[in-house]
Motif scaffolding. Structure first.
Motif, PDB file in Angstrom:
ATOM      1  N   SER A  45       0.757  -1.228  -0.007  1.00 53.71           N
ATOM      2  CA  SER A  45      -0.157   0.039  -0.228  1.00 53.71           C
ATOM      3  C   SER A  45       0.755   1.224  -0.179  1.00 53.71           C
ATOM      4  O   SER A  45       2.057   0.715   0.486  1.00 53.71           O
ATOM      5  N   PHE A  46      -0.005   2.451  -0.394  1.00 56.78           N
ATOM      6  CA  PHE A  46       1.116   3.329  -0.518  1.00 56.78           C
ATOM      7  C   PHE A  46       0.186   4.862   0.109  1.00 56.78           C
ATOM      8  O   PHE A  46      -1.064   4.429   0.564  1.00 56.78           O
ATOM      9  N   ASP A 106       1.399  -6.155   3.333  1.00 61.70           N
ATOM     10  CA  ASP A 106       2.779  -6.089   3.896  1.00 61.70           C
ATOM     11  C   ASP A 106       4.173  -5.594   4.131  1.00 61.70           C
ATOM     12  O   ASP A 106       4.204  -5.925   4.466  1.00 61.70           O
ATOM     13  N   LEU A 107       3.608  -4.095   2.657  1.00 61.47           N
ATOM     14  CA  LEU A 107       4.774  -3.234   2.956  1.00 61.47           C
ATOM     15  C   LEU A 107       3.554  -1.960   2.546  1.00 61.47           C
ATOM     16  O   LEU A 107       2.575  -2.336   1.909  1.00 61.47           O
ATOM     17  N   THR A 108       3.746  -1.373   3.040  1.00 60.36           N
ATOM     18  CA  THR A 108       3.433   0.453   3.160  1.00 60.36           C
ATOM     19  C   THR A 108       4.683   1.392   3.013  1.00 60.36           C
ATOM     20  O   THR A 108       5.201   1.566   4.066  1.00 60.36           O
ATOM     21  N   ILE A 109       4.504   1.864   2.226  1.00 61.04           N
ATOM     22  CA  ILE A 109       5.445   2.387   1.655  1.00 61.04           C
ATOM     23  C   ILE A 109       4.585   4.624   1.785  1.00 61.04           C
ATOM     24  O   ILE A 109       3.577   4.717   1.704  1.00 61.04           O
ATOM     25  N   ASP A 119      -3.451   1.942  -4.325  1.00 57.50           N
ATOM     26  CA  ASP A 119      -3.060   3.333  -3.417  1.00 57.50           C
ATOM     27  C   ASP A 119      -3.919   4.174  -2.521  1.00 57.50           C
ATOM     28  O   ASP A 119      -5.265   3.822  -2.278  1.00 57.50           O
ATOM     29  N   ARG A 120      -3.998   4.200  -1.151  1.00 57.65           N
ATOM     30  CA  ARG A 120      -4.184   4.122   0.227  1.00 57.65           C
ATOM     31  C   ARG A 120      -5.417   2.628   0.312  1.00 57.65           C
ATOM     32  O   ARG A 120      -5.534   1.742  -0.448  1.00 57.65           O
TER      33      ARG A 120
END
Length: 212
Positions: free
Chosen positions: A9-10, A131-134, A97-98
């Motif tokens: 996710s971003f 798993d990963l949030t940027i 995206d969110r």
């Protein structure tokens, strides 16, 4: 890792450039041979896109924070059922995206102390974290200026003003500390290509190595 795939996710305040970076990362991973689904919230499935029009357009006071939490959760559930889970089960990389962290901020923190409500409803109806949030970090004044310059129809949250953006930035950085295992913070106040380079490095570090 979620199911067989990877869920990225971003997050970031309005105007941070996260949507651009999500798209660039999707292009990068596709070029590397990955099967990628690029999606967004609210939205990402037919039902969720209908809810998106309800929550992102109109007067800033159109909905209470409590009503927004229910609407965003309903959209997220449909998105999860119809797009995210099937893609992950097929071994794809899902770039969103969110996701729920935005609800934790926009409805759970900024417009009343409703974080606990957001988390309880999330645990009950969603039960999934990326798993990963940027997190694309950006100065609130610059971010809001960028967001308003787009002059699109979906400006309801931008219309809450700079104070909201300041609260959101602080809140997102706090979330990055709270969920340090999955959050990575990238400085968004640079050239797009420089930001994208850092984003690629972060994502490549989370992806399993391809078998030759």
């Amino acid at each position: 890792m979620s199911d067989k795939g990877l869920f990225i996710s971003f997050e970031g305040i309005d105007g941070s450039g996260k949507s651009t970076q999500a798209r660039l990362l999707a292009d990068h991973l596709r070029d590397a041979g990955r099967d990628v689904i690029l999606t967004r919230e609210p939205g990402g499935s037919p039902g969720a896109e209908e809810i998106r029009a309800l929550v992102l357009q109109g007067d800033p006071d159109r909905w209470s924070a409590e009503t927004e939490i229910l609407l965003f959760t309903a959209a997220r559930r449909d998105h999860l059922e119809r797009t995210i889970r099937p893609a992950l089960a097929a071994g794809k990389v899902v770039i969103c995206d969110r996701f729920a962290d935005s609800t934790r901020m926009y409805q759970g923190l900024s417009r009343g102390d409703l974080r606990g409500v957001v988390d309880r409803l999330h645990d009950l109806m969603i039960g999934v974290e990326p798993d990963l949030t940027i997190l694309i970090d950006m100065d609130p004044t610059e971010g809001l200026s960028r967001a308003l310059s787009r002059k699109g129809a979906e400006e309801r949250f931008e219309d809450f003003g700079e104070d909201l953006q300041k609260a959101m930035r602080a809140g997102f950085l706090a979330l990055a500390d709270e969920f340090a295992d999955r959050f990575r913070v990238v400085d968004g106040a640079r050239a797009v290509d420089d930001v994208a380079s850092d984003v690629r490095a972060v994502a490549d570090g989370f992806l399993p190595k391809r078998r030759v």
